[in-house]
Design a protein around this motif. Structure first.
Motif, PDB file in Angstrom:
ATOM      1  N   GLN A 118      27.668  35.416  48.018  1.00 18.96           N
ATOM      2  CA  GLN A 118      27.342  36.168  49.829  1.00 18.96           C
ATOM      3  C   GLN A 118      26.204  36.955  49.947  1.00 18.96           C
ATOM      4  OE1 GLN A 118      31.396  33.353  51.676  1.00 18.96           O
ATOM      5  NE2 GLN A 118      29.896  34.847  52.513  1.00 18.96           N
ATOM      6  N   LYS A 119      26.477  37.736  49.243  1.00 17.61           N
ATOM      7  CA  LYS A 119      25.302  39.238  49.755  1.00 17.61           C
ATOM      8  C   LYS A 119      24.332  38.365  48.614  1.00 17.61           C
ATOM      9  CE  LYS A 119      27.297  43.691  50.385  1.00 17.61           C
ATOM     10  NZ  LYS A 119      26.901  43.214  51.338  1.00 17.61           N
ATOM     11  N   ASN A 120      24.071  37.858  48.046  1.00 16.87           N
ATOM     12  CA  ASN A 120      22.767  37.410  47.120  1.00 16.87           C
ATOM     13  C   ASN A 120      22.824  37.993  46.375  1.00 16.87           C
ATOM     14  OD1 ASN A 120      22.050  35.072  49.210  1.00 16.87           O
ATOM     15  ND2 ASN A 120      21.256  36.991  50.174  1.00 16.87           N
ATOM     16  N   VAL A 121      23.656  38.190  45.546  1.00 14.02           N
ATOM     17  CA  VAL A 121      23.952  38.933  43.941  1.00 14.02           C
ATOM     18  C   VAL A 121      24.210  37.934  42.758  1.00 14.02           C
ATOM     19  CG1 VAL A 121      25.175  40.582  42.413  1.00 14.02           C
ATOM     20  CG2 VAL A 121      24.450  41.660  44.844  1.00 14.02           C
ATOM     21  N   ALA A 122      23.517  38.021  41.944  1.00 12.27           N
ATOM     22  CA  ALA A 122      23.857  36.782  40.587  1.00 12.27           C
ATOM     23  C   ALA A 122      24.914  37.734  40.043  1.00 12.27           C
ATOM     24  CB  ALA A 122      22.730  37.113  39.729  1.00 12.27           C
ATOM     25  N   VAL A 123      26.237  36.554  39.897  1.00 16.46           N
ATOM     26  CA  VAL A 123      27.106  37.740  38.888  1.00 16.46           C
ATOM     27  C   VAL A 123      27.922  36.672  37.538  1.00 16.46           C
ATOM     28  CG1 VAL A 123      28.350  37.408  41.459  1.00 16.46           C
ATOM     29  CG2 VAL A 123      28.771  35.605  40.206  1.00 16.46           C
ATOM     30  N   ILE A 124      28.369  37.800  36.566  1.00 15.70           N
ATOM     31  CA  ILE A 124      28.566  36.852  35.296  1.00 15.70           C
ATOM     32  C   ILE A 124      30.328  37.827  35.247  1.00 15.70           C
ATOM     33  CG2 ILE A 124      27.793  38.252  32.863  1.00 15.70           C
ATOM     34  CD1 ILE A 124      25.587  39.577  33.997  1.00 15.70           C
ATOM     35  N   PRO A 125      30.705  36.146  35.558  1.00 17.54           N
ATOM     36  CA  PRO A 125      31.716  36.672  35.749  1.00 17.54           C
ATOM     37  C   PRO A 125      32.181  36.504  34.179  1.00 17.54           C
ATOM     38  CG  PRO A 125      31.344  34.778  36.433  1.00 17.54           C
ATOM     39  CD  PRO A 125      29.990  35.676  36.447  1.00 17.54           C
ATOM     40  N   GLY A 126      32.994  37.618  33.209  1.00 18.89           N
ATOM     41  CA  GLY A 126      33.213  37.141  31.435  1.00 18.89           C
ATOM     42  C   GLY A 126      34.741  37.073  31.474  1.00 18.89           C
ATOM     43  N   THR A 127      34.602  35.758  30.925  1.00 18.48           N
ATOM     44  CA  THR A 127      35.696  35.024  30.273  1.00 18.48           C
ATOM     45  C   THR A 127      34.866  33.783  29.698  1.00 18.48           C
ATOM     46  OG1 THR A 127      37.117  33.562  31.316  1.00 18.48           O
ATOM     47  CG2 THR A 127      35.477  33.181  32.366  1.00 18.48           C
ATOM     48  N   GLY A 128      36.164  33.574  28.287  1.00 19.41           N
ATOM     49  CA  GLY A 128      35.937  32.780  27.558  1.00 19.41           C
ATOM     50  C   GLY A 128      37.099  31.323  27.679  1.00 19.41           C
ATOM     51  N   ASN A 129      37.994  32.060  28.781  1.00 15.72           N
ATOM     52  CA  ASN A 129      38.751  30.787  29.658  1.00 15.72           C
ATOM     53  C   ASN A 129      38.881  29.853  30.232  1.00 15.72           C
ATOM     54  OD1 ASN A 129      41.450  30.051  30.573  1.00 15.72           O
ATOM     55  ND2 ASN A 129      42.553  31.854  30.413  1.00 15.72           N
ATOM     56  N   PRO A 130      38.367  28.658  29.377  1.00 13.43           N
ATOM     57  CA  PRO A 130      37.929  27.337  29.915  1.00 13.43           C
ATOM     58  C   PRO A 130      38.472  27.758  31.827  1.00 13.43           C
ATOM     59  CG  PRO A 130      38.195  26.334  27.750  1.00 13.43           C
ATOM     60  CD  PRO A 130      39.309  28.481  28.339  1.00 13.43           C
TER      61      PRO A 130
END
Length: 166
Positions: free
Chosen positions: A113-125
């Motif tokens: 919502q702050k117009n920031v792209a996020v990189i949530p690091g997970t390999g868990n489906p």
């Protein structure tokens, strides 16, 4: 500055479309901007950004927004070392309960919502599916303000951030 000039030449030659930086603070962004229009603009700045980010990171956010530089946030959930600490913050717990979702989703939604792209690091489906649910709800203006204030929370002092290097 020499590196940025060289990268700009590659862009001019058509070998890349955009050039970004990582972990740049306002001072570093300004140094590139001072090179003027003869160099490529900064397309994106990737850095640690979440509701607990200290003032210098928020200053960087504001600078990027004012200058049309996209932001990609890593550590959106507090980073590897602090992820579990975020699970104990009252404000996050209340907002997550209100939306019947996880604290992780609240932190991701805040950034989006702050117009920031996020990189949530997970390999868990399972976590990947949960992360996509951030588009199923929206935080209110009051909730966004409450999350913006988390950087002043006592818990924020426990979080690791690498400050600007001079």
């Amino acid at each position: 500055q020499e590196t940025w000039k060289a990268l700009s030449e590659l862009r001019e030659a058509g070998l890349t479309r955009n050039i970004g930086v990582s972990n740049f603070h306002v001072k570093h962004l300004e140094e590139i901007s001072e090179l003027g229009s003869e160099v490529a603009p900064i397309a994106v700045n990737q850095y640690l950004f979440n509701p607990f980010s200290p003032d210098f990171a928020v200053d960087t956010y504001n600078y990027c927004k004012e200058h049309g530089i996209a932001i990609t946030a890593y550590g959106s959930l507090g980073g590897t070392l602090q992820h579990f600490s975020t699970q104990t913050v009252d404000t996050l717990e209340k907002v997550a309960k209100h939306h019947d979702t996880s604290i992780s989703q609240i932190a991701l939604r805040w950034a989006i919502q702050k117009n920031v792209a996020v990189i949530p690091g997970t390999g868990n489906p399972k976590h990947m599916r949960e992360n996509l649910k951030v588009y199923d709800f929206e935080l209110s203006e009051e909730e966004m303000k409450a999350l913006d204030e988390l950087r002043n929370d006592e818990k924020a002092k426990e979080f690791f951030y690498m400050g600007p290097l001079d």
